[in-house]
Design a protein around this motif. Sequence first.
Motif, PDB file in Angstrom:
ATOM      1  N   PHE A  53       0.687  -1.245  -0.074  1.00  0.00           N
ATOM      2  CA  PHE A  53       0.035   0.027   0.014  1.00  0.00           C
ATOM      3  C   PHE A  53       0.908   1.251  -0.066  1.00  0.00           C
ATOM      4  O   PHE A  53       0.261   2.427  -0.268  1.00  0.00           O
ATOM      5  CB  PHE A  53      -1.054   0.027   1.199  1.00  0.00           C
ATOM      6  CG  PHE A  53      -0.474   0.138   2.471  1.00  0.00           C
ATOM      7  CD1 PHE A  53      -0.185  -1.183   3.165  1.00  0.00           C
ATOM      8  CD2 PHE A  53      -0.085   1.342   3.004  1.00  0.00           C
ATOM      9  CE1 PHE A  53       0.194  -1.234   4.485  1.00  0.00           C
ATOM     10  CE2 PHE A  53       0.438   1.285   4.321  1.00  0.00           C
ATOM     11  CZ  PHE A  53       0.607  -0.032   5.211  1.00  0.00           C
ATOM     12  N   ASP A  54       2.224   1.200   0.267  1.00  0.00           N
ATOM     13  CA  ASP A  54       2.878   2.293   0.072  1.00  0.00           C
ATOM     14  C   ASP A  54       4.504   1.847  -0.224  1.00  0.00           C
ATOM     15  O   ASP A  54       5.037   0.753   0.146  1.00  0.00           O
ATOM     16  CB  ASP A  54       2.891   3.367   1.581  1.00  0.00           C
ATOM     17  CG  ASP A  54       3.430   4.556   0.925  1.00  0.00           C
ATOM     18  OD1 ASP A  54       3.682   4.966  -0.148  1.00  0.00           O
ATOM     19  OD2 ASP A  54       3.152   5.485   2.077  1.00  0.00           O
ATOM     20  N   VAL A  55       5.490   2.865  -0.573  1.00  0.00           N
ATOM     21  CA  VAL A  55       6.621   2.556  -0.786  1.00  0.00           C
ATOM     22  C   VAL A  55       7.609   3.716  -0.497  1.00  0.00           C
ATOM     23  O   VAL A  55       6.930   4.969  -0.489  1.00  0.00           O
ATOM     24  CB  VAL A  55       6.924   2.165  -2.532  1.00  0.00           C
ATOM     25  CG1 VAL A  55       6.365   0.795  -2.653  1.00  0.00           C
ATOM     26  CG2 VAL A  55       6.362   2.961  -3.397  1.00  0.00           C
ATOM     27  N   LYS A  56       8.929   3.686  -0.203  1.00  0.00           N
ATOM     28  CA  LYS A  56       9.694   4.459   0.109  1.00  0.00           C
ATOM     29  C   LYS A  56      11.197   4.339  -0.336  1.00  0.00           C
ATOM     30  O   LYS A  56      11.662   3.247   0.464  1.00  0.00           O
ATOM     31  CB  LYS A  56       9.560   5.094   1.443  1.00  0.00           C
ATOM     32  CG  LYS A  56      10.492   6.082   2.103  1.00  0.00           C
ATOM     33  CD  LYS A  56      10.197   6.430   3.658  1.00  0.00           C
ATOM     34  CE  LYS A  56      10.880   7.631   3.893  1.00  0.00           C
ATOM     35  NZ  LYS A  56      10.895   8.112   5.282  1.00  0.00           N
ATOM     36  N   PRO A  57      11.561   5.178  -1.123  1.00  0.00           N
ATOM     37  CA  PRO A  57      13.226   4.633  -1.702  1.00  0.00           C
ATOM     38  C   PRO A  57      14.071   4.982  -0.275  1.00  0.00           C
ATOM     39  O   PRO A  57      13.773   6.085   0.111  1.00  0.00           O
ATOM     40  CB  PRO A  57      13.447   5.597  -2.685  1.00  0.00           C
ATOM     41  CG  PRO A  57      12.233   6.357  -2.986  1.00  0.00           C
ATOM     42  CD  PRO A  57      11.257   6.145  -1.960  1.00  0.00           C
TER      43      PRO A  57
ATOM     44  N   PRO B 244      -0.713   6.647  -4.034  1.00  0.00           N
ATOM     45  CA  PRO B 244      -0.414   7.236  -5.258  1.00  0.00           C
ATOM     46  C   PRO B 244       1.155   6.857  -5.628  1.00  0.00           C
ATOM     47  O   PRO B 244       1.680   6.520  -6.818  1.00  0.00           O
ATOM     48  CB  PRO B 244      -0.632   8.659  -5.614  1.00  0.00           C
ATOM     49  CG  PRO B 244      -0.842   9.108  -4.332  1.00  0.00           C
ATOM     50  CD  PRO B 244      -1.140   7.927  -3.247  1.00  0.00           C
ATOM     51  N   ARG B 245       2.196   6.938  -4.713  1.00  0.00           N
ATOM     52  CA  ARG B 245       3.399   6.425  -4.708  1.00  0.00           C
ATOM     53  C   ARG B 245       3.548   5.060  -5.573  1.00  0.00           C
ATOM     54  O   ARG B 245       4.498   4.762  -6.252  1.00  0.00           O
ATOM     55  CB  ARG B 245       4.375   6.463  -3.815  1.00  0.00           C
ATOM     56  CG  ARG B 245       4.707   7.927  -3.224  1.00  0.00           C
ATOM     57  CD  ARG B 245       5.469   8.171  -1.949  1.00  0.00           C
ATOM     58  NE  ARG B 245       4.572   7.625  -0.944  1.00  0.00           N
ATOM     59  CZ  ARG B 245       4.003   8.584  -0.108  1.00  0.00           C
ATOM     60  NH1 ARG B 245       4.088   9.885  -0.220  1.00  0.00           N
ATOM     61  NH2 ARG B 245       3.232   8.162   0.972  1.00  0.00           N
TER      62      ARG B 245
ATOM     63  N   ARG C  31       2.907   5.190  -9.034  1.00  0.00           N
ATOM     64  CA  ARG C  31       3.826   6.010  -9.904  1.00  0.00           C
ATOM     65  C   ARG C  31       5.134   5.062 -10.141  1.00  0.00           C
ATOM     66  O   ARG C  31       5.681   5.051 -11.121  1.00  0.00           O
ATOM     67  CB  ARG C  31       4.130   7.196  -8.913  1.00  0.00           C
ATOM     68  CG  ARG C  31       4.453   8.554  -9.692  1.00  0.00           C
ATOM     69  CD  ARG C  31       4.616   9.737  -8.999  1.00  0.00           C
ATOM     70  NE  ARG C  31       3.551   9.998  -8.093  1.00  0.00           N
ATOM     71  CZ  ARG C  31       3.675  10.552  -6.824  1.00  0.00           C
ATOM     72  NH1 ARG C  31       4.742  10.624  -6.301  1.00  0.00           N
ATOM     73  NH2 ARG C  31       2.394  10.731  -6.254  1.00  0.00           N
ATOM     74  N   LEU C  32       5.584   4.409  -9.090  1.00  0.00           N
ATOM     75  CA  LEU C  32       6.736   3.573  -9.242  1.00  0.00           C
ATOM     76  C   LEU C  32       6.647   2.414 -10.272  1.00  0.00           C
ATOM     77  O   LEU C  32       7.508   2.049 -10.853  1.00  0.00           O
ATOM     78  CB  LEU C  32       7.108   2.849  -7.793  1.00  0.00           C
ATOM     79  CG  LEU C  32       8.216   2.194  -7.768  1.00  0.00           C
ATOM     80  CD1 LEU C  32       9.623   2.989  -8.138  1.00  0.00           C
ATOM     81  CD2 LEU C  32       8.694   1.489  -6.253  1.00  0.00           C
ATOM     82  N   LEU C  33       5.274   1.673 -10.196  1.00  0.00           N
ATOM     83  CA  LEU C  33       4.962   0.715 -11.096  1.00  0.00           C
ATOM     84  C   LEU C  33       5.175   1.231 -12.652  1.00  0.00           C
ATOM     85  O   LEU C  33       5.820   0.538 -13.507  1.00  0.00           O
ATOM     86  CB  LEU C  33       3.630   0.294 -10.864  1.00  0.00           C
ATOM     87  CG  LEU C  33       3.592  -0.781  -9.782  1.00  0.00           C
ATOM     88  CD1 LEU C  33       1.970  -1.269  -9.685  1.00  0.00           C
ATOM     89  CD2 LEU C  33       4.065  -2.053  -9.883  1.00  0.00           C
TER      90      LEU C  33
END
Length: 427
Positions: free
Chosen positions: A247-251, A276-277, A280-282
């Motif tokens: 449900f979320d990602v963080k670099p 929405p991240r 966007r990453l996908l």
Amino acid sequence: MILAHPPTAEHRCAFCGGSSLHDIIDLGEVGLAGGFLTREQAASERHYPLRVAYCTHCHAVQVTDPVDPAILFSDYFYFSSAIRTLREHFIDYAGEVVARFLAPERATVVEIGCNDGVLLRPIADQGVRTVIGVDPATNVVNSIRDPRITIYNDFFGAAAADRILREHGPADMVVANNVFAHIPDINGTTAQIARILKDDGVFVCEVHYLGRIVQGLQYDMIYHEHLYYYSLLAMIKHLERHGLGVFDVKPIPIHGGSMRYYIGRQDGPRMRQISPRVERLLAEERAAGLDRADTYARFAQDVAARRDTLMALLERLRAQGRRVAGYGASGRANTIIQYCGIGPRHLEYMIDDAPAKHGFLTPGSHLPIRSNAVLAEDPPDYLVLFAWTYFNEIAEKCRPFLDGGGRMIVPLPDVRLVMHPTPGLAL
Ligand code: ZN
């Protein structure tokens, strides 16, 4: 050279079980990157094939000839807390995940592969009620000695999951840092994580990011300890099989580029609000071609081109009678050295800041490892900076060497020469 595992004709994907694996890169028969050797050990060193493949079915990137973990981690002396930047990273990490997801006074947090408690200690500092660490490395967990932290000195499997459920009930949060790169039975592990997670529980998984490896040509991240390399595409496919979703990602900039995945149950409340991240990453990954085999073929070609440039330079310096040494005898260095075919005829020795490695030989290449005092006593003409992701820190440390006319060779992402006062010359 003793071949431990002869190559087999067919491999199956460790994630989906399918037979759609495409070979990406063959790094040859190599000594284990994490092993540092005495002269006697070097004489009987075993070599293992190191090949990486991409699954066109589920996008997972994986080492195709895993080495028995009992061999790989038999001398596991990696203490995260010894590294200051890591300690600070985990304090920030604990603050963020507790504030965002937990009511600390009621919460249960389980960390898989808790190492020396580098994350669990700041989680306990946040007032979390039940803090549990699971790790099979006895010498490492024994160093924790914190009454707020319950330790299960074990592999995380069905037995450890049963015990957690029996003694503490399901978890509000499960954390796994780098574990997803190391654990051979990735489906078994993920299934047990799904079992102990509450309906609204969060699984936080941090692991080095395939997108950065491909984009930055960081093939030196590839060694046997790192069995698996994830894109978000692959992570989602894998988690779906276990009823979980991202449900979320963080670099995360650490180690040259990791990704933190925030994971919940597909049918639970966490997946009702997807950042929405994620989309966007996908989209970025599809644009970068991380879902296509030809992207990885190009990666392998680009890596081979860097090897050829580096070796042409080292051969030229050798012909000129220049003295060359290496800096940073890490697992990453060992991959570059072994893949490129660098040996004692190219490098006199390796320098490392960890005293525990001094006097040993590097795996595969058998280069002696010395302290950086040698730079003042008897400096070489050139230093190959294998710890290139720490360029600024090491260039600062080696300022007297550069001021004295010494030159540095940075091997990745492009081979370049650094000399004082010129910041960098492309080759
Ligand atoms: Zn697969």
